[in-house]
Design an enzyme around this catalytic site. Structure first.
Site, short mmCIF file in Angstrom:
data_model
loop_
_atom_site.label_atom_id
_atom_site.label_comp_id
_atom_site.label_asym_id
_atom_site.label_seq_id
_atom_site.Cartn_x
_atom_site.Cartn_y
_atom_site.Cartn_z
N ARG A 244 14.06 -4.44 5.48
CA ARG A 244 14.06 -4.90 4.10
C ARG A 244 14.38 -6.39 4.07
O ARG A 244 15.16 -6.88 4.89
CB ARG A 244 15.07 -4.10 3.27
CG ARG A 244 14.73 -2.61 3.18
CD ARG A 244 15.79 -1.83 2.42
NE ARG A 244 15.44 -0.40 2.34
CZ ARG A 244 15.74 0.51 3.28
NH1 ARG A 244 16.43 0.13 4.35
NH2 ARG A 244 15.38 1.77 3.13
N LYS A 271 20.65 -0.08 2.82
CA LYS A 271 20.47 0.60 1.53
C LYS A 271 21.06 2.00 1.56
O LYS A 271 21.68 2.44 0.58
CB LYS A 271 18.98 0.67 1.21
CG LYS A 271 18.65 1.36 -0.10
CD LYS A 271 17.15 1.36 -0.36
CE LYS A 271 16.83 2.07 -1.66
NZ LYS A 271 15.36 2.08 -1.93
N HIS A 334 8.74 -7.63 0.85
CA HIS A 334 8.95 -6.20 1.07
C HIS A 334 7.67 -5.55 1.58
O HIS A 334 7.70 -4.47 2.18
CB HIS A 334 9.41 -5.53 -0.22
CG HIS A 334 10.26 -4.32 -0.01
ND1 HIS A 334 9.76 -3.14 0.47
CD2 HIS A 334 11.59 -4.12 -0.18
CE1 HIS A 334 10.74 -2.25 0.56
NE2 HIS A 334 11.86 -2.81 0.17
N ARG A 337 6.96 -3.97 5.13
CA ARG A 337 7.33 -2.59 5.44
C ARG A 337 6.17 -1.64 5.14
O ARG A 337 5.86 -0.75 5.94
CB ARG A 337 8.57 -2.19 4.63
CG ARG A 337 9.84 -2.88 5.11
CD ARG A 337 11.01 -2.68 4.17
NE ARG A 337 11.38 -1.30 3.96
CZ ARG A 337 12.04 -0.54 4.84
NH1 ARG A 337 12.38 -1.05 6.02
NH2 ARG A 337 12.36 0.71 4.56
N HIS A 360 14.48 5.16 6.23
CA HIS A 360 14.37 5.86 4.96
C HIS A 360 15.47 6.91 4.87
O HIS A 360 16.09 7.27 5.85
CB HIS A 360 12.99 6.52 4.82
CG HIS A 360 11.93 5.54 4.43
ND1 HIS A 360 10.58 5.77 4.59
CD2 HIS A 360 12.02 4.30 3.89
CE1 HIS A 360 9.90 4.74 4.15
NE2 HIS A 360 10.74 3.84 3.73
N TYR A 370 25.08 10.36 12.14
CA TYR A 370 24.85 10.39 13.58
C TYR A 370 23.40 10.10 13.95
O TYR A 370 23.04 10.10 15.12
CB TYR A 370 25.23 11.78 14.12
CG TYR A 370 26.64 12.18 13.76
CD1 TYR A 370 27.71 11.69 14.50
CD2 TYR A 370 26.89 13.02 12.69
CE1 TYR A 370 29.02 12.04 14.16
CE2 TYR A 370 28.19 13.38 12.35
CZ TYR A 370 29.25 12.89 13.09
OH TYR A 370 30.53 13.22 12.76
#
Length: 408
Positions: A244, A271, A334, A337, A360, A370
């Site tokens: 991002r 994010k 952006h 991406r 995502h 994890y």
């Protein structure tokens, strides 16, 4: 110990494929996606081979054992079950028994050589688990939209909307293959409008260049950018790393590890609030080493031109793109991406690996903490392949499948 129906029903998928063995070579493969696939391991002419026996629960334990026994009878007669299946299906096709499964496997055999190995396995698994059990034994010329809709609804029922869309697309390709070979008159998938069937994806799409030739032009324009050196380096890294924009401009030198060839972004900057690893290709590393003598004495890789110990402005990349002649409707910071996601999927890279590298959202919040290293070896390989692929586009080379590109 032999399998039982209770054990099979209770079996849970893991992060990696799991094999549950029965007897005489029969085992159940638990795919990470939740599929349960029967396989028979056997030897023929001194070589170990595998035979697909269908998907559970459509193929029960009893039916799987029956299919195993029939295959072993062939082995006892000196016949390879896999080759026998191929010959039988070919004969059925020649005799006019053009079922969806027969035609689907013909299409798959012609398509598979163009795909990455992991993509081949995923594609076949989806057909065997979600499609063939419901309409595989029906003549392809007799299938209509309600038959395909039943397949889509079944997948929707387990909440796998993305897979439902992909299966719809794959079935459409098989139907069109059949149309082209005169085996059916039309493609029923065209009668199904997914936006009227499935819930909306609710994804905001940023303006992005995704046509390979146009991407090559964009990369060449970036190389010719005459603005600030730090901005040019950020522009060069943006398509390689596809993070991002905020993550890129806040990159700090202490997060870069040349020895491991990776950039570890702290959870607080992400994010989804999860630590994220960005494997560095040889090309990305070279750009970082190029800018380090200029900004390496400070905190940020891309500091503000105005100083003050701040990172680059959030509008710097977009402003540079406008200066290069790209409007906000054509390309944004952006958009790198979207560019990567679109092309990597089109080029056959595994969906799960791409999504993990895009950072995502993780649905399972318990395991999310994890998963920052999930698929890391595959991601390292993908990032180098991606960088090499972009080099090819930039130089105007012939566009090839990423699976054919050299990993450097």
């Amino acid at each position: 110990m032999a399998l039982t129906d209770i054990a099979i029903r209770k079996a849970k998928a893991g992060d990696k494929p799991i094999k549950l063995y029965d007897e005489r070579g029969l085992f159940l493969l638990l795919a990470p996606t939740g599929g349960k696939l029967w396989r028979l391991k056997y030897r023929f002419d001194g070589k170990e081979k595998l035979l697909s026996l269908g998907a559970y629960p459509d193929v029960t334990l009893a039916k799987a054992r029956d299919r195993r026994d029939k295959a072993r009878e062939l082995l006892a007669d000196g016949i390879d079950p896999s080759e026998h299946r191929k010959v039988t299906k070919a004969m059925r096709a020649e005799l006019g028994e053009n079922t969806f499964e027969v035609i689907g496997r013909q299409w798959y055999a012609k398509t598979a050589p163009t795909l990455a190995e992991s993509t081949k396995e995923t594609l076949l698994r989806r057909l065997e688990m979600d499609v063939f059990p419901l309409m595989g034994d029906k003549p392809i010329s007799e299938l209509a939209a309600p038959d395909l809709l039943a397949v889509i609804r079944r997948i929707e029922g387990r909440g796998a909307m993305d897979i439902a869309r992909r299966v719809h697309n794959v079935c459409g390709r098989i139907f069109r293959y059949a149309v082209g070979h005169g085996l059916t008159s039309r493609d029923p998938s065209r009668d199904i409008e997914l936006r009227d069937i499935l819930p909306p994806e609710n994804v905001h799409h940023h303006a992005s260049v995704t046509d390979p030739k146009a991407v090559g032009g964009l990369l060449r324009a970036i190389e010719e950018f005459t603005g600030a050196f730090t901005t040019r380096c950020a522009l060069r890294l943006a398509p390689l790393l596809f993070v991002r924009p905020g993550e890129l401009r806040h990159a700090e030198w202490v997060e870069i590890d040349y020895e491991k060839s990776e950039w570890r972004i702290p959870a607080g900057k992400m994010k989804m609030k999860e630590q994220h690893i960005v494997p560095l290709s040889a090309q990305a590393t070279a750009i970082l080493k190029e800018i380090q003598p200029v900004t390496g004495h400070g905190r940020y890789v891309f500091p503000s031109e105005r100083g003050g110990g701040r990172p680059m402005s959030d509008n710097t990349i977009n402003a540079a793109l406008r200066r290069m002649g790209y409007t906000k409707e054509e390309m944004t910071g952006h958009g790198f991406r979207s560019m990567a996601s679109t092309l990597l999927h089109e080029l056959g890279l595994p969906h799960a690996v791409i999504e993990r590298q895009l950072a995502h959202g993780e649905r399972n919040k318990v395991s999310a903490a994890y998963n920052f290293a999930e698929y890391l070896p595959e991601r390292r390989k993908m990032m180098q392949q991606w960088a090499d692929y972009l080099d090819g586009l930039k130089s105007g080379a012939k566009i090839i499948s990423i699976s054919e590109a050299k990993s450097g």
